[in-house]
Write a protein that holds these residues in place. Structure first.
Motif, PDB file in Angstrom:
ATOM      1  N   VAL A 278     -13.763 -14.000   8.659  1.00  0.00           N
ATOM      2  CA  VAL A 278     -13.344 -15.262   8.509  1.00  0.00           C
ATOM      3  C   VAL A 278     -12.150 -15.194   9.476  1.00  0.00           C
ATOM      4  CG1 VAL A 278     -12.376 -16.696   7.129  1.00  0.00           C
ATOM      5  CG2 VAL A 278     -14.331 -15.279   6.375  1.00  0.00           C
ATOM      6  N   ASP A 279     -11.987 -16.313  10.271  1.00  0.00           N
ATOM      7  CA  ASP A 279     -10.698 -16.558  11.084  1.00  0.00           C
ATOM      8  C   ASP A 279      -9.876 -17.620  10.210  1.00  0.00           C
ATOM      9  OD1 ASP A 279      -8.806 -17.210  13.018  1.00  0.00           O
ATOM     10  OD2 ASP A 279     -10.187 -17.894  14.558  1.00  0.00           O
ATOM     11  N   PHE A 280      -8.600 -17.000   9.925  1.00  0.00           N
ATOM     12  CA  PHE A 280      -7.758 -18.060   9.095  1.00  0.00           C
ATOM     13  C   PHE A 280      -6.646 -18.791  10.031  1.00  0.00           C
ATOM     14  CE2 PHE A 280      -8.273 -14.409   6.249  1.00  0.00           C
ATOM     15  CZ  PHE A 280      -9.090 -15.032   5.260  1.00  0.00           C
ATOM     16  N   THR A 281      -6.755 -18.602  11.222  1.00  0.00           N
ATOM     17  CA  THR A 281      -5.606 -19.124  12.062  1.00  0.00           C
ATOM     18  C   THR A 281      -5.647 -20.658  12.082  1.00  0.00           C
ATOM     19  OG1 THR A 281      -7.192 -18.803  14.277  1.00  0.00           O
ATOM     20  CG2 THR A 281      -5.576 -17.024  13.697  1.00  0.00           C
ATOM     21  N   THR A 282      -6.844 -21.165  12.340  1.00  0.00           N
ATOM     22  CA  THR A 282      -7.007 -22.465  12.509  1.00  0.00           C
ATOM     23  C   THR A 282      -6.158 -23.248  11.117  1.00  0.00           C
ATOM     24  OG1 THR A 282      -8.782 -22.717  13.904  1.00  0.00           O
ATOM     25  CG2 THR A 282      -8.298 -24.778  12.599  1.00  0.00           C
ATOM     26  N   ALA A 283      -6.542 -22.939   9.995  1.00  0.00           N
ATOM     27  CA  ALA A 283      -6.279 -23.164   8.703  1.00  0.00           C
ATOM     28  C   ALA A 283      -4.784 -22.997   8.665  1.00  0.00           C
ATOM     29  CB  ALA A 283      -6.900 -22.594   7.466  1.00  0.00           C
ATOM     30  N   ALA A 284      -4.066 -21.993   8.930  1.00  0.00           N
ATOM     31  CA  ALA A 284      -2.800 -21.572   8.856  1.00  0.00           C
ATOM     32  C   ALA A 284      -2.033 -22.580  10.072  1.00  0.00           C
ATOM     33  CB  ALA A 284      -2.439 -20.029   9.364  1.00  0.00           C
ATOM     34  N   GLU A 285      -2.412 -22.666  11.220  1.00  0.00           N
ATOM     35  CA  GLU A 285      -1.740 -23.664  12.134  1.00  0.00           C
ATOM     36  C   GLU A 285      -1.790 -25.253  11.572  1.00  0.00           C
ATOM     37  OE1 GLU A 285      -4.106 -22.915  15.791  1.00  0.00           O
ATOM     38  OE2 GLU A 285      -3.208 -21.072  16.140  1.00  0.00           O
ATOM     39  N   ASN A 286      -2.936 -25.515  11.017  1.00  0.00           N
ATOM     40  CA  ASN A 286      -3.002 -27.038  10.638  1.00  0.00           C
ATOM     41  C   ASN A 286      -2.083 -27.223   9.321  1.00  0.00           C
ATOM     42  OD1 ASN A 286      -4.585 -27.509  12.636  1.00  0.00           O
ATOM     43  ND2 ASN A 286      -6.636 -27.383  11.434  1.00  0.00           N
ATOM     44  N   THR A 287      -1.538 -26.065   8.465  1.00  0.00           N
ATOM     45  CA  THR A 287      -1.043 -26.349   7.314  1.00  0.00           C
ATOM     46  C   THR A 287       0.462 -26.180   7.374  1.00  0.00           C
ATOM     47  OG1 THR A 287      -1.760 -24.429   6.467  1.00  0.00           O
ATOM     48  CG2 THR A 287      -3.132 -26.180   6.124  1.00  0.00           C
ATOM     49  N   VAL A 288       0.943 -24.883   8.131  1.00  0.00           N
ATOM     50  CA  VAL A 288       2.123 -24.492   7.907  1.00  0.00           C
ATOM     51  C   VAL A 288       3.385 -25.327   8.382  1.00  0.00           C
ATOM     52  CG1 VAL A 288       2.439 -23.652  10.390  1.00  0.00           C
ATOM     53  CG2 VAL A 288       3.485 -22.317   8.521  1.00  0.00           C
ATOM     54  N   HIS A 289       2.935 -26.362   9.260  1.00  0.00           N
ATOM     55  CA  HIS A 289       4.135 -27.560   9.494  1.00  0.00           C
ATOM     56  C   HIS A 289       4.110 -28.539   8.453  1.00  0.00           C
ATOM     57  CE1 HIS A 289       4.642 -25.610  13.530  1.00  0.00           C
ATOM     58  NE2 HIS A 289       3.304 -25.734  13.827  1.00  0.00           N
ATOM     59  N   ALA A 290       3.300 -28.422   7.504  1.00  0.00           N
ATOM     60  CA  ALA A 290       3.218 -29.606   6.186  1.00  0.00           C
ATOM     61  C   ALA A 290       3.833 -29.130   5.133  1.00  0.00           C
ATOM     62  CB  ALA A 290       1.944 -30.114   6.258  1.00  0.00           C
ATOM     63  N   VAL A 291       4.399 -27.894   5.229  1.00  0.00           N
ATOM     64  CA  VAL A 291       4.699 -27.074   3.918  1.00  0.00           C
ATOM     65  C   VAL A 291       6.245 -26.968   4.071  1.00  0.00           C
ATOM     66  CG1 VAL A 291       4.900 -25.056   2.301  1.00  0.00           C
ATOM     67  CG2 VAL A 291       2.558 -26.105   3.467  1.00  0.00           C
ATOM     68  N   VAL A 292       7.150 -27.549   3.273  1.00  0.00           N
ATOM     69  CA  VAL A 292       8.612 -27.431   3.524  1.00  0.00           C
ATOM     70  C   VAL A 292       9.367 -26.824   2.543  1.00  0.00           C
ATOM     71  CG1 VAL A 292       8.381 -30.086   4.281  1.00  0.00           C
ATOM     72  CG2 VAL A 292       9.059 -29.556   1.860  1.00  0.00           C
ATOM     73  N   HIS A 293      10.523 -26.470   2.898  1.00  0.00           N
ATOM     74  CA  HIS A 293      11.709 -25.858   2.056  1.00  0.00           C
ATOM     75  C   HIS A 293      12.322 -26.804   1.229  1.00  0.00           C
ATOM     76  CE1 HIS A 293      14.844 -21.928   1.667  1.00  0.00           C
ATOM     77  NE2 HIS A 293      13.715 -22.403   0.602  1.00  0.00           N
ATOM     78  N   VAL A 294      12.345 -26.761  -0.127  1.00  0.00           N
ATOM     79  CA  VAL A 294      13.020 -27.858  -0.892  1.00  0.00           C
ATOM     80  C   VAL A 294      14.244 -26.694  -1.639  1.00  0.00           C
ATOM     81  CG1 VAL A 294      12.812 -29.116  -3.030  1.00  0.00           C
ATOM     82  CG2 VAL A 294      11.035 -28.973  -1.433  1.00  0.00           C
ATOM     83  N   LYS A 295      15.353 -27.622  -1.663  1.00  0.00           N
ATOM     84  CA  LYS A 295      16.592 -27.037  -2.275  1.00  0.00           C
ATOM     85  C   LYS A 295      17.242 -27.760  -3.159  1.00  0.00           C
ATOM     86  CE  LYS A 295      18.346 -24.227   1.756  1.00  0.00           C
ATOM     87  NZ  LYS A 295      19.400 -24.034   2.838  1.00  0.00           N
ATOM     88  N   ASN A 296      17.350 -27.400  -4.574  1.00  0.00           N
ATOM     89  CA  ASN A 296      17.760 -28.072  -5.574  1.00  0.00           C
ATOM     90  C   ASN A 296      19.267 -27.748  -5.826  1.00  0.00           C
ATOM     91  OD1 ASN A 296      18.596 -28.915  -8.165  1.00  0.00           O
ATOM     92  ND2 ASN A 296      16.438 -28.289  -8.814  1.00  0.00           N
ATOM     93  N   VAL A 297      19.946 -28.688  -5.308  1.00  0.00           N
ATOM     94  CA  VAL A 297      21.516 -28.596  -5.284  1.00  0.00           C
ATOM     95  C   VAL A 297      22.152 -29.320  -6.511  1.00  0.00           C
ATOM     96  CG1 VAL A 297      23.386 -29.194  -4.076  1.00  0.00           C
ATOM     97  CG2 VAL A 297      21.547 -28.588  -3.081  1.00  0.00           C
ATOM     98  N   ALA A 298      22.853 -28.724  -7.112  1.00  0.00           N
ATOM     99  CA  ALA A 298      23.721 -29.425  -8.417  1.00  0.00           C
ATOM    100  C   ALA A 298      24.950 -29.693  -7.732  1.00  0.00           C
ATOM    101  CB  ALA A 298      24.042 -28.354  -9.622  1.00  0.00           C
TER     102      ALA A 298
END
Length: 465
Positions: free
Chosen positions: A59-79
């Motif tokens: 199984v080659d995961f590279t295509t799935a990784a390349e197509n999704t990694v830019h669409a996942v973000v880091h969320v910071k919860n600030v008070a």
């Protein structure tokens, strides 16, 4: 001499045949067939075989990784602290406009214009939300809506350009043993991809929470992955990573995700209606594991045993009866209660589902029109319903649920029925889902306080011990 030569020739020939057979067997094991001119049919079969081998180490995961990694973000919860709260705040430099990081998590971009799905617990209590993309661009985000019970929230950023996003997949089609990737930001390590398989489906982590139905995976998920993407090898979103089971607080082989069909339904409800449209079948029931004595009587160990049918519900109107065993819904097998609730949670009021029940040894298919969840029974002996806008306006409150019936002799019906419950343990209650969730989150043996407005308009507070 001639006899010896003959024996030698036979031995050589036998060895050649054996070696040739071993060579053919060995090469066939690796998918290589030696033929001077393979036919078109053979070539097509071999091409299809290779194309379908989407398992194991091939199984080659590279295509799935390349197509999704830019669409996942880091969320910071600030008070944001609006003033000195204590001597410790002052010593730590928290002045009138100081900020503090409450926590971090992940989020999944689902539209190019900046809608993002995450977990409710990632954004809960935030004064500000900061979202950082994989290209290090940072945006302020606003909460569009959230649902504490499903632990799904929808937030929005305003980007200057279209963003990469992940399309929803159909989580009903996910199979146990299927490869999946978890994409997120564990321990503030941005853009981390881990691989694993689907370990199980329809997991319920809390027996008291009958609506839970998680996808279980052994893809490594750690603190910070919450709200991130669980994707299949085609790069489709099949789950929102939500929880781990661990004595240490870190990954030990068990992780859980909200199925994408459930998350999508919550998102669609928030965007279209502004709240959650909860459809219900209208039954109370249990797994056979909770009633093993019934297994022998009914000749089955799988399904949902119907113990009670709610009056006026779609189930009652369609003809489902107590002692029926639900085996399928819309051609999906129901082996346990979480299979049933997990599917129902993807539906809305007035949707029709086809339910197969086992009754008196015979299976029967019944079409049921789902009704709206508008009443619930609290474990303190009160039945509550959603309050109308006019009722809230009459009692001069912005939130609350109405007590519609007393189920215990400890309450005077004329005093309590019609009152509006506004808070449970200090948490504001907006609808009956909030009320249910408030009681599920109370630890056994701990105290309980309830604030309500009685029929005279007076605010009252009751403490249960």
């Amino acid at each position: 001499m001639k006899k010896l030569a003959s024996l030698l020739m036979v031995s050589i020939l036998g060895g050649a045949i054996t070696l040739g057979s071993y060579k053919l067997f060995f090469d066939e094991e690796n998918g290589t067939f030696f033929s001077e001119e393979p036919t078109a049919t053979e070539s097509l079969i071999q091409a299809n075989y290779n194309a379908e081998r989407t398992y194991g180490t091939n199984v080659d995961f590279t295509t799935a990784a390349e197509n999704t990694v830019h669409a996942v973000v880091h969320v910071k919860n600030v008070a944001v602290y609006n003033g000195p709260r204590s001597w410790a705040d002052i010593m730590q430099g928290r002045t009138e406009s100081s900020k503090a990081l409450r926590g971090t998590g992940s989020g999944v971009i689902i539209t190019p214009d900046g809608y993002i799905v995450t977990n409710n617990h990632v954004i809960d209590g935030a004064s500000e939300l900061e979202v950082t993309l994989n290209n290090n661009k940072t945006y302020k985000a606003k909460v569009i809506g959230a649902d504490a019970i499903s632990d799904i929230a929808l937030i929005k950023v305003e980007p200057e350009e279209e963003l990469d996003y992940i399309p929803f997949g159909n989580s009903n089609n996910v199979k146990v043993g299927e490869w999946v990737l978890a994409v997120g930001n564990p321990f503030n390590l941005k853009s981390t991809v881990t691989a694993g398989i689907v370990s199980a489906k329809s997991r319920n982590l809390n027996p008291a929470a009958t609506g839970q139905s998680f996808i279980q995976t052994d893809a490594a998920i750690n603190p910070g992955n919450s709200g991130g993407a669980l994707v299949n090898i085609n790069g489709e979103l099949v789950g929102i990573n939500t929880a781990i089971t661990s004595m240490t607080g870190s990954y030990v082989g068990y992780a859980f995700a909200v199925p994408s069909n459930n998350a999508k339904k919550i998102v669609d409800d928030i965007m279209e209606y502004g709240n959650i449209q909860q459809g219900i079948l209208g039954i109370r029931g249990s797994d056979f594991t909770r009633a093993p004595e019934m297994s022998e009587e009914y000749g089955t160990t799988q399904g949902v045993f119907v113990s009670e049918v709610t009056k006026g519900s779609g189930a009652e109107k369609a003809g489902i009866k107590s002692n029926d065993v639900i085996k399928k819904i819309d051609n999906i097998s129901v082996n346990k209660f979480s299979d049933l609730t997990g599917y129902i949670n993807t539906k809305r009021p007035n949707d029709t589902v086809n339910v197969v029940v086992l009754r008196n040894g015979t299976e029967k298919e019944i079409a049921v029109k789902l009704t709206k969840l508008n009443v619930t029974q609290l474990p303190i002996g009160l039945e509550v319903t959603n309050a109308t806008k006019d009722e809230l306006k009459f009692y001069q409150t912005e939130n609350g649920v109405k007590i519609s019936k007393t189920l215990s002799d400890q309450y005077a019906e004329e005093e309590f029925v019609g009152s509006i419950i506004t808070e449970i343990n200090g948490e504001k209650i907006y609808d009956i889902r909030d009320a249910d969730e408030a009681f599920k989150s109370i630890e056994r043996g701990s105290g309980l306080s309830m604030t309500f407005i009685d029929k005279t308009g007076q605010k009252q507070r009751v403490i249960f011990r």
